[in-house]
Scaffold this motif. Structure first.
Motif, PDB file in Angstrom:
ATOM      1  N   SER A  80       0.378   0.168  -4.091  1.00 21.92           N
ATOM      2  CA  SER A  80       1.695   0.367  -4.690  1.00 21.92           C
ATOM      3  C   SER A  80       1.799  -0.553  -5.904  1.00 21.92           C
ATOM      4  CB  SER A  80       2.779   0.011  -3.669  1.00 21.92           C
ATOM      5  OG  SER A  80       2.752  -1.387  -3.429  1.00 21.92           O
TER       6      SER A  80
ATOM      7  N   TRP B  43       0.843  -1.195   0.000  1.00 22.64           N
ATOM      8  CA  TRP B  43       0.000   0.000   0.000  1.00 22.64           C
ATOM      9  C   TRP B  43       0.877   1.243   0.000  1.00 22.64           C
ATOM     10  CZ3 TRP B  43      -5.062  -1.032  -0.566  1.00 22.64           C
ATOM     11  CH2 TRP B  43      -5.477  -2.324  -0.244  1.00 22.64           C
ATOM     12  N   GLN B  44       0.472   2.277  -0.710  1.00 19.19           N
ATOM     13  CA  GLN B  44       1.177   3.556  -0.704  1.00 19.19           C
ATOM     14  C   GLN B  44       0.906   4.242   0.628  1.00 19.19           C
ATOM     15  OE1 GLN B  44       3.192   4.841  -2.962  1.00 19.19           O
ATOM     16  NE2 GLN B  44       2.802   3.551  -4.724  1.00 19.19           N
ATOM     17  N   GLU B  45       1.938   4.620   1.283  1.00 15.30           N
ATOM     18  CA  GLU B  45       1.784   5.304   2.567  1.00 15.30           C
ATOM     19  C   GLU B  45       1.637   6.812   2.338  1.00 15.30           C
ATOM     20  OE1 GLU B  45       1.586   3.717   5.499  1.00 15.30           O
ATOM     21  OE2 GLU B  45       1.833   1.799   4.466  1.00 15.30           O
ATOM     22  N   GLY B  46       0.812   7.455   3.163  1.00 17.24           N
ATOM     23  CA  GLY B  46       0.698   8.909   3.154  1.00 17.24           C
ATOM     24  C   GLY B  46       0.009   9.494   1.938  1.00 17.24           C
ATOM     25  N   HIS B  47      -0.879   8.753   1.302  1.00 17.11           N
ATOM     26  CA  HIS B  47      -1.586   9.272   0.134  1.00 17.11           C
ATOM     27  C   HIS B  47      -3.093   9.285   0.348  1.00 17.11           C
ATOM     28  CE1 HIS B  47       1.818   9.607  -2.629  1.00 17.11           C
ATOM     29  NE2 HIS B  47       2.277   8.504  -2.058  1.00 17.11           N
ATOM     30  N   GLY B  48      -3.531   9.490   1.561  1.00 16.33           N
ATOM     31  CA  GLY B  48      -4.960   9.555   1.828  1.00 16.33           C
ATOM     32  C   GLY B  48      -5.596   8.173   1.830  1.00 16.33           C
TER      33      GLY B  48
ATOM     34  N   LYS C  35      -4.276   3.342  -1.186  1.00 15.44           N
ATOM     35  CA  LYS C  35      -3.857   3.281  -2.583  1.00 15.44           C
ATOM     36  C   LYS C  35      -2.811   2.184  -2.712  1.00 15.44           C
ATOM     37  CE  LYS C  35      -4.900   7.889  -4.113  1.00 15.44           C
ATOM     38  NZ  LYS C  35      -5.605   8.590  -3.191  1.00 15.44           N
TER      39      LYS C  35
END
Length: 155
Positions: free
Chosen positions: A125, A115-120, A123
């Motif tokens: 990866s 998961w993309q961290e810090g993107h609300g 999201k």
């Protein structure tokens, strides 16, 4: 003259055959890749962080674990592809694929960086995107299993 029902049945039959062939081909191809060193490296982050596979990896090592996964994928591909000759075996292959894809989908929650961290909102990866496609394979496995089960019951 063909009816709409006949056309629908033909389209469903073609779609199911295509789905089965594609599923078997993907499993066969990806299974064969598990015998390549680079693929052993590629799956390491996925299996090493999985509560199910980490102990296996620790006990057998990376190459043996990858090869067992590869042999499993090849065996499932063969069983799924056997549907025209042996629908009951295809049911087993489909059920095995359902279990396998449910397992790989669990990697979404155990693999660091999926998961993309810090993107609300959550999201994915690149790793997460790679894993989430197994939801399509899971659905294909379920459909192929159901169709093989219907064929086995007709025999």
């Amino acid at each position: 003259m063909k009816t709409r029902h006949d056309a629908t049945q033909a389209l469903q039959s073609i779609g199911t055959s295509t789905l089965r062939s594609a599923l078997a081909m993907n499993l066969l191809w990806i299974g064969a890749l598990k015998f390549e060193d680079y693929e052993v490296e590629n799956i390491h982050p996925l299996v090493s962080s999985s509560p199910l596979f980490a102990p296996v990896l620790k006990k057998l090592g990376e190459k043996k674990t990858a090869r067992i996964v590869g042999m499993t994928e090849i065996a499932l591909a063969s069983l799924i592809a056997a549907r025209p000759l042996a629908p009951r075996l295809s049911v087993l292959g489909g059920l095995g694929a359902v279990g396998m894809f449910a397992t790989t989908l669990s990697f979404l929650f155990t693999t660091p960086g999926a998961w993309q961290e810090g993107h609300g909102a959550p999201k994915l990866s690149m790793v997460g995107q790679f894993l989430v496609k197994d939801s399509v394979f899971l659905g294909a496995s379920l459909l192929v299993t159901a169709e093989s089960l219907r064929a086995a019951r007709r025999r």
